[in-house]
Scaffold this active site. Sequence first.
Site, PDB file in Angstrom:
ATOM      1  N   THR A  12     -22.853   5.520 -28.882  1.00 17.65           N
ATOM      2  CA  THR A  12     -23.073   4.745 -27.656  1.00 17.65           C
ATOM      3  C   THR A  12     -24.309   3.866 -27.712  1.00 17.65           C
ATOM      4  O   THR A  12     -24.479   2.992 -26.864  1.00 17.65           O
ATOM      5  CB  THR A  12     -23.186   5.680 -26.437  1.00 17.65           C
ATOM      6  OG1 THR A  12     -24.280   6.595 -26.649  1.00 17.65           O
ATOM      7  CG2 THR A  12     -21.896   6.453 -26.224  1.00 17.65           C
ATOM      8  N   CYS A 149     -34.146  -2.233 -41.955  1.00 16.76           N
ATOM      9  CA  CYS A 149     -33.579  -3.577 -41.790  1.00 16.76           C
ATOM     10  C   CYS A 149     -34.414  -4.665 -42.457  1.00 16.76           C
ATOM     11  O   CYS A 149     -33.871  -5.552 -43.133  1.00 16.76           O
ATOM     12  CB  CYS A 149     -33.387  -3.887 -40.304  1.00 16.76           C
ATOM     13  SG  CYS A 149     -34.827  -3.511 -39.273  1.00 16.76           S
ATOM     14  N   GLY A 179     -34.390  -4.757 -33.013  1.00 20.56           N
ATOM     15  CA  GLY A 179     -34.717  -3.721 -33.986  1.00 20.56           C
ATOM     16  C   GLY A 179     -35.327  -2.486 -33.359  1.00 20.56           C
ATOM     17  O   GLY A 179     -35.340  -1.414 -33.961  1.00 20.56           O
ATOM     18  N   HIS A 241     -34.235 -11.032 -38.307  1.00 23.65           N
ATOM     19  CA  HIS A 241     -35.583 -10.860 -38.843  1.00 23.65           C
ATOM     20  C   HIS A 241     -35.894 -12.005 -39.811  1.00 23.65           C
ATOM     21  O   HIS A 241     -35.116 -12.280 -40.733  1.00 23.65           O
ATOM     22  CB  HIS A 241     -35.709  -9.541 -39.598  1.00 23.65           C
ATOM     23  CG  HIS A 241     -35.736  -8.326 -38.721  1.00 23.65           C
ATOM     24  ND1 HIS A 241     -35.775  -8.367 -37.355  1.00 23.65           N
ATOM     25  CD2 HIS A 241     -35.739  -6.994 -39.063  1.00 23.65           C
ATOM     26  CE1 HIS A 241     -35.806  -7.127 -36.872  1.00 23.65           C
ATOM     27  NE2 HIS A 241     -35.781  -6.282 -37.881  1.00 23.65           N
TER      28      HIS A 241
END
Length: 342
Positions: A12, A149, A179, A241
Amino acid sequence: MVAVKAGILGATGAVGQRFVEALANHPWFEITALAASERSAGKTYREAAGWRLDTAMPESVENIEVVPVDPKAVDADVVFSALPADLAFTVEPEFAKAGFAVASNASSYRMEKDIPLVIPEVNPEHLGLIEVQQDARGWDGYIITNPNCSTIVMTVTLKPLMKFGLETVQVATMQAISGAGFSGVPAMAIYDNVIPYIGSEETKMETETLKLLGEFNGSEIVPADMKVSASCHRVPVIDGHTEAIWAGMRDKPAPEEVREAFLKFDPKLGELPSEPRKAIIVRDEVDRPQPRLDRNMGKGMSVSVGRIREGIRYIAMGHNTIRGAAGASVLNAELLHSIGKL
């Protein structure tokens, strides 16, 4: 081809929703379980998720009942973990012990010596650690992780530079607020502002990169012999990013040689459904790449580079929740399936 049964842990949340988006119509995987916290368990996914992506919730998952994050409740062969690190630390081994393949986006086990930290375009041979892991831990299943990431965006671009004798890397990041999760950065903190600190991010970039670019000797990873120095910053961008990278190389290539290395980079993974046609896209415009214009290239899986200058200095940019999170785990699982590990 018989579809592989896939479960999503932490389904979720922000990254969990990206997993749902990536897997709902996947040619190799079928979502058979969505797991989340006790407050969501027992509800339909539509009731529990609070969908926040700019694409519609896939109809195929709307009425799936959310189950607890428990191996006994999850009907799947592979589980994709979008759990927070503290919960992943205890939960992921339980799934591995129970015989699941765990494709994790969490940071909990990335730097464990016997657990693969993988970017398919960079170090697919590191999957050899799976057997080492199972032998050492006595697990029927296993854990495989993808990096942070910001590390993914940078390291994809470093791989084609290894042939020039990469010795030092310095990076300054400008990282999107997604992020940190939907409620991770308060609006009053990020509007009209740059936050020059992201907890543990710099350490992750400096250590994960060495493992990713290291060599697998049959029993462990020998880290790459180079120095990585990172400074990480949060900026008011939603997704994508951006990184300013300085790469010091033994052979001192010219900018045009580096550009050619990026252009010709071909990891030969075209059979994987999530692999973009170009893993690295070179932008020659003076003001590219930019997050708003370039983050969705390759369906969010390509890394864009530009401003390649003497030094060597360049800009890299990638979608942090697709290329840098859910998409990375899905690509890892596709690689596993292609070599008969699922």
